[in-house]
Design a protein around this motif. Sequence first.
Motif, short mmCIF file in Angstrom:
data_model
loop_
_atom_site.label_atom_id
_atom_site.label_comp_id
_atom_site.label_asym_id
_atom_site.label_seq_id
_atom_site.Cartn_x
_atom_site.Cartn_y
_atom_site.Cartn_z
N THR A 113 0.83 -1.21 0.00
CA THR A 113 0.00 0.00 0.00
C THR A 113 0.86 1.26 0.00
O THR A 113 0.56 2.24 -0.68
N GLN A 116 2.23 1.84 -3.36
CA GLN A 116 1.19 2.40 -4.23
C GLN A 116 1.04 3.90 -3.99
O GLN A 116 0.93 4.69 -4.91
N TRP A 117 1.06 4.25 -2.73
CA TRP A 117 0.94 5.66 -2.36
C TRP A 117 2.11 6.46 -2.91
O TRP A 117 1.97 7.57 -3.42
#
Length: 878
Positions: A113, A116-117
């Motif tokens: 995550t 992705q950020w």
Amino acid sequence: MLEKTYEPKKIEEEIYASWEEKGAFKPDMRKDKDAFAIVIPPPNVTGVLHMGHALDDTLQDILIRYNRMQGKNVLWQPGTDHAGIATQMVVERNLASQGITRHDLGREKFIETVWQWKEKSGGTICKQLRRLGASCDWSRARFTMDDGLSRAVRKIFVKMYKDGLIYKAKKLVNWDSKFMTAVSDLEVIQKETVGKMYYYKYPIKGEEGEFIHIATTRPETMFGDTAVAVSKDNEKLKHLIGKECIIPIINKAIPIIADEHADPTKGTGAVKITPAHDFNDFEVGKRHNLPLINILNPDATLNENTPFAGMDTQTARKKTIETLDSLGLMDKIEDHPMVIPYGDRSGVVIEPLMTDQWFVDAPKLAVEAVKAVENGDMEFVPKSYEKTYFEWMRNIQPWCISRQLWWGHQMPIWYGPDETIFCEEDEETAQSAADKHYGKHVELRRESDVLDTWFSSGLWAFSTLGWPDKSEYLDTFYPTSVLVTGFDIIFFWVARMMMMSMYAMKRVPFRKCYIHGLVRDEQGRKMSKSKGNTVDPMEIIEKYGADALRFFMAAMETQGRDINISESRIQGYRNFATKLWNSARFGEMNGCFLSKVFNPNSVKHPVNKWIIAKVRQTANELTQNLNNFRFSDSANGVYQFVWGTFCDWYIEMIKPIFYGSDDALKNETKATFAFILERILLILHPFMPFVTAQLWNNTHDDNSDIITAAWPKIEDVNNTDIKRIDWVIDFVTAIRSLKSEMNIPAGAKLSALLLGANDESLTNINDFREILCSLARLEKIEEYNHTPTPDMVQTVSREMTILIPLKGVVDFKAEKERLQKELDGLIKNLEGYAKKLSNPAFVDKAPAAVVTEERRRQAEALENKAKVELALKRVSNL
RNA sequence: GGGAGUUUAGCUCAGCUGGAAGAGCAUCUCGUUUACACCGAGAGGGUCGGGAGUUCGAACCUCUCAACUCCCACCA
């Protein structure tokens, strides 16, 4: 044709894109050139540009562009930092808004995550740096968690571990209970608060009614007490040493010991010792072999070693006090000013906590890092910062590098079944080492901790250049030329880079370290989101252009001082760009084209000679100033020349030439103008890359690019050329001043009589008198008495007296006052000169040139005095 | 407690090695056919925080006092 007003927005992005497209920011890697390199202080990958970056990166870009124009092989190495805690915090906050914690996701999914950020928001700051005009070689952009840089991290870690410079230890560390991780000393900020001091008593064991009185700010830690200390010199209390006292509530007996830590003058003279929760007590505990009792959970609630398990410290404190009170053991509670440690990112109270952590032996690494500055291999600019650096380095503590986070470089440590440590660069190597060690295949468990984000940034100067691989870039650009950064990260980053680089490379990471201050708000307050006083550089760029913001930063940057942002000033520099733009327009309208055959040394007209000498002088000084990192002097010097000299005087002075009929002179002047403008574009380019590039393109049709155009060399300046026209300027100024003071309409065509003018002066003035000060006629006179009319005003410029007949135009009362004022000033000055020159000590000891100059001034003032007195007498007779 | 820094024009600040106090903004006056009103010309405004010293000479060097700021350490 140039537009009437310069519109930065229209062209900046386009120009930048064209540079990037043609690879203008890439070093040419020519071996015959000197190398110049800067590594950018990597911003947080998910960050946005703030004024601090705008300052830091403007200064770097100025140096980069300047050196590139000097013909060096230049690299500005860009990149971003993974910023462990900061980034994890942001992502966790995002998750929280969806009601998810990182534990819901699990480590792997969480890290995914974050990546992705990073992909989503990671490009922002680099785009913003482009808007600022930063000429980084983006093709080489690096990220601290790139494969290559991660490899560098592991390699250094393993080497340090094997050299005994990294070790694991159970120690009291700063514990952040929000992120549930250890943090380094630097990440703890101390805040002044008014807290409470609690006074209570512990019963003495076996002595009914006897107590020892304690003072503490943290009563709830009493369950972790393992002694009470008293000074052996404490007459009142030393009889208790060797006895035991009882911790109330849990009724536990602990010894009363003698220790110098207990200061008889402070508190009650008796100190409760909680070795597991206080750095001083920890030391006391070590001296006396006291047991350590941990009373806190990782989230800073009390644990089962206390009667208040599960409560946070504040609640437990209240509960403890209430209970002590009910037992009749409370003495008093007083307000107490104290300093409480907070986590710089989390904002929660930092608790000292006993945990297993990994440390870098900083005191050992500091030795070489200190030496490198002592012997001048690395120089701080301003130099005073080396004191700060030495102070810290010489008192450095072991650096806690392990973080109980998920986002970061996971430590290359594996544990065998019996907790034997295998530290290798990759799992495979660790596995085979372990298998060899145990003589059979074993399951390994990897250390879950990640490294402090500054560990990888500490390698930045060489990891970005390709280390540990062989690399042409590393060979060419390491050590880098200069590091530019704020004083706030000297310890975090500069010091760590020095230590890591000296260890890994045996050489400094950079030759010089330029330290600048903070950008503050208009009133000099620190900018912060909570105060709402932040100024967004992107908004400023939108409004005034990147050049204006950059020039502001340069002009305000004086060594060792913070910068207060000032929109009116930025606006002023936007106006400056427009001013330059319009001067170019003037040239364009008058057909001033660059001439290939133009030779600045063979111009004939005094004004052209003058401006050539002036631009050389300006360029010379600028080069000096840039070499010495004197940014404000650099920017102000160019500003002064462009606006105050070129626009205000030169352009005005050449107008009559352009309107006249001397074609040879016209041509010379046009070529001179074009030459000067080109020089201006060159020397201004590092500060204002966009407007100068646009004007450059407008005046060059040869595909040349200003970004690689040659910086003017140091050239001799002809002082005679300078003085000749400076003299005219003084003359014109004197006339203008006179007219203004006498309220003479600016358009009034006057004539003037000159006394004491030589022929050359007269010629020079005659060229300009009409356009610059509306003098229709000039007449040279030999004797003051020859002037037929008494109703004239007079002023003095250098050796000349200027007389302007003004019958019926002037208020002679005002003129008399003016002259009297002038006379008073002269008399005052003369007193000063006389005093100085009559002092034999001055005449003997001061340098001859100073004395001569003083005599000259005296003589001049004396002459002027006589002239003014005469004029005054004349006016008085009217 | 240790260290660093600041105090100069109404405001924000320059002033590098001691040699006649500066800039930008603000203020006041005047000016607009002829590069630019995002402009031009001119002006006013400062015992360079207080005091003492060194020096022929100090905004600058030394000492001292005062006010403010920052960093580090610590305060039961």
